[in-house]
Motif scaffolding. Structure first.
Motif, mmCIF file in Angstrom:
data_model
loop_
_atom_site.group_PDB
_atom_site.id
_atom_site.type_symbol
_atom_site.label_atom_id
_atom_site.label_comp_id
_atom_site.label_asym_id
_atom_site.label_seq_id
_atom_site.Cartn_x
_atom_site.Cartn_y
_atom_site.Cartn_z
ATOM 1 N N ASN A 38 168.502 -0.681 22.605
ATOM 2 C CA ASN A 38 167.960 -1.368 22.974
ATOM 3 C C ASN A 38 166.274 -1.151 23.399
ATOM 4 O OD1 ASN A 38 169.593 -3.529 22.105
ATOM 5 N ND2 ASN A 38 170.786 -2.819 23.519
ATOM 6 N N ARG A 39 165.804 -0.237 23.308
ATOM 7 C CA ARG A 39 164.344 0.016 23.736
ATOM 8 C C ARG A 39 163.702 -0.154 23.415
ATOM 9 N NH1 ARG A 39 165.491 1.395 28.535
ATOM 10 N NH2 ARG A 39 167.168 2.059 29.419
ATOM 11 N N VAL A 40 162.251 -0.174 23.064
ATOM 12 C CA VAL A 40 161.424 -0.215 22.631
ATOM 13 C C VAL A 40 159.877 1.207 23.004
ATOM 14 C CG1 VAL A 40 161.124 -2.625 21.239
ATOM 15 C CG2 VAL A 40 160.173 -1.954 23.491
ATOM 16 N N ILE A 41 159.596 1.753 22.569
ATOM 17 C CA ILE A 41 158.297 2.153 22.535
ATOM 18 C C ILE A 41 157.350 1.643 21.969
ATOM 19 C CG2 ILE A 41 157.088 4.103 22.403
ATOM 20 C CD1 ILE A 41 159.719 5.762 22.239
ATOM 21 N N VAL A 42 156.476 1.393 22.953
ATOM 22 C CA VAL A 42 154.363 0.411 23.467
ATOM 23 C C VAL A 42 153.987 1.506 23.684
ATOM 24 C CG1 VAL A 42 153.499 -1.640 24.314
ATOM 25 C CG2 VAL A 42 155.870 -1.553 24.201
ATOM 26 N N GLU A 43 152.354 1.043 22.638
ATOM 27 C CA GLU A 43 151.499 1.762 22.846
ATOM 28 C C GLU A 43 151.210 1.338 24.002
ATOM 29 O OE1 GLU A 43 147.786 2.371 19.574
ATOM 30 O OE2 GLU A 43 148.636 0.676 19.837
ATOM 31 N N GLY A 44 151.079 2.376 24.707
ATOM 32 C CA GLY A 44 150.001 2.450 26.688
ATOM 33 C C GLY A 44 150.492 1.785 26.913
ATOM 34 N N ILE A 45 151.740 2.010 27.114
ATOM 35 C CA ILE A 45 152.553 1.033 28.560
ATOM 36 C C ILE A 45 153.653 2.443 28.326
ATOM 37 C CG2 ILE A 45 154.133 -0.515 29.130
ATOM 38 C CD1 ILE A 45 152.476 -2.364 27.523
ATOM 39 N N ASN A 46 154.264 2.808 30.010
ATOM 40 C CA ASN A 46 155.009 3.372 30.516
ATOM 41 C C ASN A 46 154.632 4.800 29.818
ATOM 42 O OD1 ASN A 46 157.817 4.118 31.787
ATOM 43 N ND2 ASN A 46 158.848 3.550 29.887
ATOM 44 N N PHE A 47 153.262 5.239 30.525
ATOM 45 C CA PHE A 47 153.259 6.579 30.627
ATOM 46 C C PHE A 47 154.045 7.689 31.195
ATOM 47 C CE2 PHE A 47 149.861 5.162 28.453
ATOM 48 C CZ PHE A 47 149.717 6.081 27.374
ATOM 49 N N VAL A 48 154.937 8.652 31.256
ATOM 50 C CA VAL A 48 155.124 9.497 31.647
ATOM 51 C C VAL A 48 154.804 10.940 31.340
ATOM 52 C CG1 VAL A 48 157.792 8.486 31.819
ATOM 53 C CG2 VAL A 48 157.139 10.199 30.408
ATOM 54 N N THR A 49 154.683 12.317 32.172
ATOM 55 C CA THR A 49 154.033 13.267 32.400
ATOM 56 C C THR A 49 155.453 14.905 31.709
ATOM 57 O OG1 THR A 49 154.446 13.808 34.343
ATOM 58 C CG2 THR A 49 152.518 13.523 33.828
ATOM 59 N N LYS A 50 155.634 14.783 30.352
ATOM 60 C CA LYS A 50 156.291 15.918 29.847
ATOM 61 C C LYS A 50 155.461 17.604 29.979
ATOM 62 C CE LYS A 50 158.732 16.568 25.944
ATOM 63 N NZ LYS A 50 159.450 16.005 24.736
ATOM 64 N N HIS A 51 156.409 18.712 30.372
ATOM 65 C CA HIS A 51 156.180 19.859 31.122
ATOM 66 C C HIS A 51 157.114 20.356 29.634
ATOM 67 C CE1 HIS A 51 154.226 19.604 34.808
ATOM 68 N NE2 HIS A 51 155.112 18.508 34.336
ATOM 69 N N VAL A 52 155.847 20.880 28.474
ATOM 70 C CA VAL A 52 155.902 21.708 27.506
ATOM 71 C C VAL A 52 156.338 23.205 27.760
ATOM 72 C CG1 VAL A 52 155.942 21.897 24.813
ATOM 73 C CG2 VAL A 52 155.314 19.449 26.203
ATOM 74 N N ARG A 53 157.068 23.822 27.052
ATOM 75 C CA ARG A 53 157.259 24.992 27.452
ATOM 76 C C ARG A 53 156.339 25.691 26.406
ATOM 77 N NH1 ARG A 53 163.107 28.427 27.047
ATOM 78 N NH2 ARG A 53 162.758 27.166 29.551
ATOM 79 N N VAL A 54 155.362 26.668 26.669
ATOM 80 C CA VAL A 54 154.294 27.890 26.125
ATOM 81 C C VAL A 54 155.656 28.483 24.937
ATOM 82 C CG1 VAL A 54 152.895 29.604 26.077
ATOM 83 C CG2 VAL A 54 153.024 28.044 28.122
ATOM 84 N N GLY A 55 155.110 28.004 23.567
ATOM 85 C CA GLY A 55 155.353 28.913 21.900
ATOM 86 C C GLY A 55 154.196 29.186 21.780
#
Length: 119
Positions: A38-55
């Motif tokens: 019951n969720r939606v992803i909206v363009e430009g809204i609710n930004f979060v930072t995600k740490h991505v492992r180096v590969g």
């Protein structure tokens, strides 16, 4: 039948105000609908930072670091935008008869309800 679909224009109707760093009142296009959550992803809204492992990729280039991406929002916190008045509105359904190649079929169609102030 879904009230909000991919590609719809929606507005955030709850949460922190923009003056306090939130997203309430912002409008955006729906990128993805997660029906089971019951969720939606909206363009430009609710930004979060995600740490991505180096590969490494196949070519040897390094990936990783800090990325910003949109996080899902609950369906109850967004409202569909009426295409005519450009204001948030409720969604209704009505049945229409569609005739194609001599065969008539009853189809449910979404429509934007009018709010009490607009009448």
């Amino acid at each position: 039948m879904a009230r909000i679909k991919k590609g719809d224009l929606v507005q955030v109707i709850s949460g922190r105000s923009q003056a306090r760093g939130g997203d309430r009142g912002k409008q955006g296009k729906v990128i993805e609908v997660q029906v089971e959550k019951n969720r939606v992803i909206v363009e430009g809204i609710n930004f979060v930072t995600k740490h991505v492992r180096v590969g490494q990729t196949q070519r040897g280039t390094k990936t990783g670091g800090i990325e910003t991406m949109e996080a899902p929002i609950h369906l109850s916190n967004v409202a569909l935008i009426d295409p005519e008045s450009k204001k948030p509105t409720r969604v209704g359904f009505r049945e229409e008869v569609v005739t194609k190649d001599g065969v008539s079929k009853t189809v449910r169609v979404r429509y934007a309800k009018k709010s009490g102030k607009d009448l």
